[in-house]
Write a protein that holds these residues in place. Structure first.
Motif, PDB file in Angstrom:
ATOM      1  N   PHE A  20       5.637  17.479   1.470  1.00 39.61           N
ATOM      2  CA  PHE A  20       5.923  16.052   1.538  1.00 39.61           C
ATOM      3  C   PHE A  20       6.310  15.560   0.150  1.00 39.61           C
ATOM      4  O   PHE A  20       5.970  16.163  -0.869  1.00 39.61           O
ATOM      5  CB  PHE A  20       4.687  15.281   2.023  1.00 39.61           C
ATOM      6  CG  PHE A  20       4.209  15.690   3.388  1.00 39.61           C
ATOM      7  CD1 PHE A  20       4.783  15.157   4.530  1.00 39.61           C
ATOM      8  CD2 PHE A  20       3.184  16.622   3.529  1.00 39.61           C
ATOM      9  CE1 PHE A  20       4.349  15.537   5.788  1.00 39.61           C
ATOM     10  CE2 PHE A  20       2.744  17.012   4.784  1.00 39.61           C
ATOM     11  CZ  PHE A  20       3.332  16.476   5.916  1.00 39.61           C
ATOM     12  N   ASP A  25       7.949   9.164   4.840  1.00 38.17           N
ATOM     13  CA  ASP A  25       8.114  10.340   5.700  1.00 38.17           C
ATOM     14  C   ASP A  25       7.826   9.915   7.132  1.00 38.17           C
ATOM     15  O   ASP A  25       6.738   9.401   7.424  1.00 38.17           O
ATOM     16  CB  ASP A  25       7.137  11.457   5.307  1.00 38.17           C
ATOM     17  CG  ASP A  25       7.467  12.056   3.953  1.00 38.17           C
ATOM     18  OD1 ASP A  25       8.644  12.024   3.565  1.00 38.17           O
ATOM     19  OD2 ASP A  25       6.540  12.555   3.287  1.00 38.17           O
ATOM     20  N   GLN A 483       3.275   6.581  -1.200  1.00 33.75           N
ATOM     21  CA  GLN A 483       3.754   7.513  -0.183  1.00 33.75           C
ATOM     22  C   GLN A 483       3.277   7.061   1.196  1.00 33.75           C
ATOM     23  O   GLN A 483       2.114   6.733   1.380  1.00 33.75           O
ATOM     24  CB  GLN A 483       3.214   8.913  -0.473  1.00 33.75           C
ATOM     25  CG  GLN A 483       3.672   9.974   0.524  1.00 33.75           C
ATOM     26  CD  GLN A 483       2.917  11.279   0.342  1.00 33.75           C
ATOM     27  OE1 GLN A 483       1.694  11.287   0.190  1.00 33.75           O
ATOM     28  NE2 GLN A 483       3.644  12.385   0.338  1.00 33.75           N
ATOM     29  N   LEU A 485       3.301   8.072   5.395  1.00 39.36           N
ATOM     30  CA  LEU A 485       3.566   8.957   6.525  1.00 39.36           C
ATOM     31  C   LEU A 485       3.416   8.120   7.783  1.00 39.36           C
ATOM     32  O   LEU A 485       2.362   7.500   7.992  1.00 39.36           O
ATOM     33  CB  LEU A 485       2.570  10.130   6.569  1.00 39.36           C
ATOM     34  CG  LEU A 485       2.905  11.384   5.747  1.00 39.36           C
ATOM     35  CD1 LEU A 485       2.918  11.061   4.273  1.00 39.36           C
ATOM     36  CD2 LEU A 485       1.908  12.490   6.050  1.00 39.36           C
ATOM     37  N   ARG A 499      12.493  11.182   4.588  1.00 40.97           N
ATOM     38  CA  ARG A 499      12.474  12.500   5.205  1.00 40.97           C
ATOM     39  C   ARG A 499      12.062  12.324   6.661  1.00 40.97           C
ATOM     40  O   ARG A 499      11.249  11.453   6.994  1.00 40.97           O
ATOM     41  CB  ARG A 499      11.477  13.439   4.495  1.00 40.97           C
ATOM     42  CG  ARG A 499      12.017  14.100   3.238  1.00 40.97           C
ATOM     43  CD  ARG A 499      10.896  14.606   2.374  1.00 40.97           C
ATOM     44  NE  ARG A 499       9.936  13.549   2.059  1.00 40.97           N
ATOM     45  CZ  ARG A 499      10.151  12.619   1.129  1.00 40.97           C
ATOM     46  NH1 ARG A 499      11.269  12.623   0.423  1.00 40.97           N
ATOM     47  NH2 ARG A 499       9.255  11.675   0.922  1.00 40.97           N
ATOM     48  N   VAL A 518      11.681  19.829   9.050  1.00 38.39           N
ATOM     49  CA  VAL A 518      12.432  18.723   8.461  1.00 38.39           C
ATOM     50  C   VAL A 518      13.857  18.767   8.985  1.00 38.39           C
ATOM     51  O   VAL A 518      14.509  19.817   8.966  1.00 38.39           O
ATOM     52  CB  VAL A 518      12.426  18.814   6.924  1.00 38.39           C
ATOM     53  CG1 VAL A 518      13.226  17.659   6.321  1.00 38.39           C
ATOM     54  CG2 VAL A 518      11.006  18.818   6.383  1.00 38.39           C
TER      55      VAL A 518
END
Length: 552
Positions: A20, A25, A483, A485, A499, A518
């Motif tokens: 990551f 993400d 970050q 997710l 991503r 990915v």
């Protein structure tokens, strides 16, 4: 920041290694593909219950390893306090092993760590936001700190005033306890002080008396022997008298023979030595002379000292200090009310100081709460929560809960419908609403930081169109600072990702496996098109997916 996640034999995942990066993400996949397995695996690494049901069928154990950036100073200090060594600048590796029989082990940088320690690490590393999260923004215990960070409210002055108040109260309580104990024993205390005052013991007195008594007792024993020696030396028949008589005779006849002259010289020397012995004997008798009445008095004093020491269970040499201590206690008891009054005045002054600082802190919190309420209110309409209201409830805490952080109890509350009462976040919001409330609140608090990694689990559940776009836009804003997710079903949110991870489930007829990879840009557009159109991907869906990606 989470940099890697390695999973072995967890439910449907046989082997998976993910990397990551910073930013947003997104994780997508068809319903039932196993998106929750990834969160369960990460939760396992962060101390969640190690259920044997997580171990893949046929495997002996499940292993999850999460890799994070080098720990912050606060986290490194916490690890050090728990005996975990971390090399400066080295990444943090957390590994959890769960056996098929239910046993589990944890490791931090290859050093054994309990599940409890892993749970303590979790808030430093990851924030998980979703309807089942009972930590972070849903936990009222952290709301006051979040509000203070948002409003840049610093409680240091209140904390110092609180410490001074606690210290003053401690002194007062100790003084009262001492006076109460002394008052219960007042009669005994007065008697003990009187006895010790009359005895007037001195440090080292017992040893000095004992030495003196031993000397007098020894003198008593050798007195007879000294008299015998004196009789041998002194008197008309004593040794010195006989020697002198012999010397006079030798003086008359000494010229008759040389040997007689030598004998006379020897007798003269003997007379001199005997005279010296006589002087020393006299000196010793004077030194060893004793008064039986003095011996008796010293023995009585020694008996009194030792008896008093046994009574108070101290050494005789400690009696003087005990007398001083008990006298001080009696004096403090007699002057107690005046002393208590002074201490009570000090407590009252410290309490007034604390009240002033805490009240000023409460005012700053209420001002910060109003600003936070306005900020959250501005985020609600785009998230299709325009009928809802949010407030930061700053209320007085019970005195038992006052502390260096002030007198306030802070809790985030919402009312989902007009006229509805306010209530805690977790109690009245549905899953989808709750996630959006949390997003609005987190965006409003974004500048105050938090864990380096945040996870939003299906925050877009039950919404689409403009609301999903608003959610995606806010997630992208958050991802500029930390970050993120995000597990999502929304193409609008997926298009915002830096991503894109696709989670898929496949079966060969006997074994079912979940995989994650990915997506490159062309496959990413195809996945977003699938999310837009369903099972059959149309050209229009692909075109729309392209427009979403371009707009992001």
């Amino acid at each position: 920041m989470l940099t890697g996640l390695s999973i072995r034999d967890v439910v449907l995942i046989e082997a998976l290694d993910l990397e990551f990066g910073a930013g947003l993400d997104v994780l997508t996949g068809e319903t039932g593909a196993g998106k929750s397995i990834l969160l369960d695996a990460l939760g396992l690494a962060l101390g969640a219950r190690g259920d044997s049901g997580l171990v893949r069928h046929g495997a002996g154990q499940a292993v999850v390893t999460a890799t994070f950036d080098p720990p912050s100073p606060d986290l490194a200090a916490m690890l050090d306090e728990n005996g975990v060594e971390v090399e400066p600048g080295e990444p943090l590796l957390i590994r959890r092993v769960v056996k098929s029989d239910g046993g589990s082990r944890g490791f931090v940088n290859s050093q054994p760590a309990s599940a409890g320690l892993l749970r303590e690490l979790a808030p430093y590393l990851v924030e998980i936001h979703g309807q089942h999260d009972d930590r972070g923004l849903l936990n009222p215990r952290g709301h006051r700190a979040l509000l203070d960070a948002f409003g840049r409210v610093r409680p240091e002055e209140t904390a110092r005033a609180w410490e001074r108040l606690r210290a003053a109260e401690g002194k007062l309580a100790a003084a009262r306890a001492e006076i109460e104990a002394a008052a219960r024993d007042r009669e005994w205390l007065e008697h003990a002080v009187d006895e010790l005052t009359r005895l007037a013991p001195e440090p080292g007195e017992e040893e000095a008396l004992a030495d003196k008594r031993r000397g007098m007792q020894r003198a008593e024993k050798i007195a007879g022997e000294l008299e015998t020696v004196a009789d041998c030396l002194e008197g008309s028949n004593g040794g010195i008298s006989c020697l002198r008589q012999a010397a006079r005779v030798l003086e008359r006849v000494g010229e008759d023979h040389p040997a007689l002259a030598e004998a006379l010289a020897a007798v003269d020397r003997a007379i001199i030595e005997c005279a010296a012995a006589e002087d020393k004997l006299r000196e010793a008798r004077v030194a060893l002379a004793y008064d039986p009445r003095e011996l008796e008095a010293d023995e009585a004093r020694l008996f009194d000292l030792r008896g008093m020491a046994r009574k108070h269970r101290v050494q005789p040499d400690d009696l003087a200090a005990l007398a001083e201590e008990l006298s001080g206690r009696l004096q403090r008891l007699e002057a107690g009310e005046e002393g208590i009054g002074k201490l009570e005045a000090q407590v009252a002054a410290a309490r007034a100081e604390y009240d002033k600082a805490a009240d000023a802190l409460s005012e700053r919190r209420r001002a910060a709460a109003a600003r936070l309420d306005d900020a959250v209110a501005g985020e609600l309409p785009p998230l299709k929560l325009d009928a809802a209201r949010f407030r930061t409830n700053v209320a007085p805490a019970s005195p038992d809960n006052w502390s260096g952080a002030g007198k306030d109890r802070v809790e985030f509350e919402i009312a989902t419908n007009p006229g509805a009462p306010f209530a805690p976040l977790a109690k009245i919001a549905s899953g989808g609403e709750l996630s959006r409330f949390l997003l609005a609140l987190k965006v409003s608090l974004a500048e105050q930081g938090g864990a380096a990694t945040m996870i939003f689990d299906e925050i877009d559940r039950g919404v689409g169109g403009a609301v999903a776009s608003a959610i995606g836009e806010r997630l992208a804003r958050l991802a500029e600072r930390t970050q993120l997710l995000v597990v999502t079903h929304s193409p609008q949110v997926a298009a915002r990702g830096d991503r894109h991870f696709l989670i898929a489930k496949a079966s060969d007829g006997t074994v079912t496996r979940t995989s994650v990879r990915v997506l490159p840009e062309n496959e990413r557009r195809e996945e977003i098109a699938r999310m837009l159109s369903g099972a059959t991907v149309t050209d229009e869906a692909r075109a729309q997916a392209g427009r979403l990606l371009e707009a992001a």
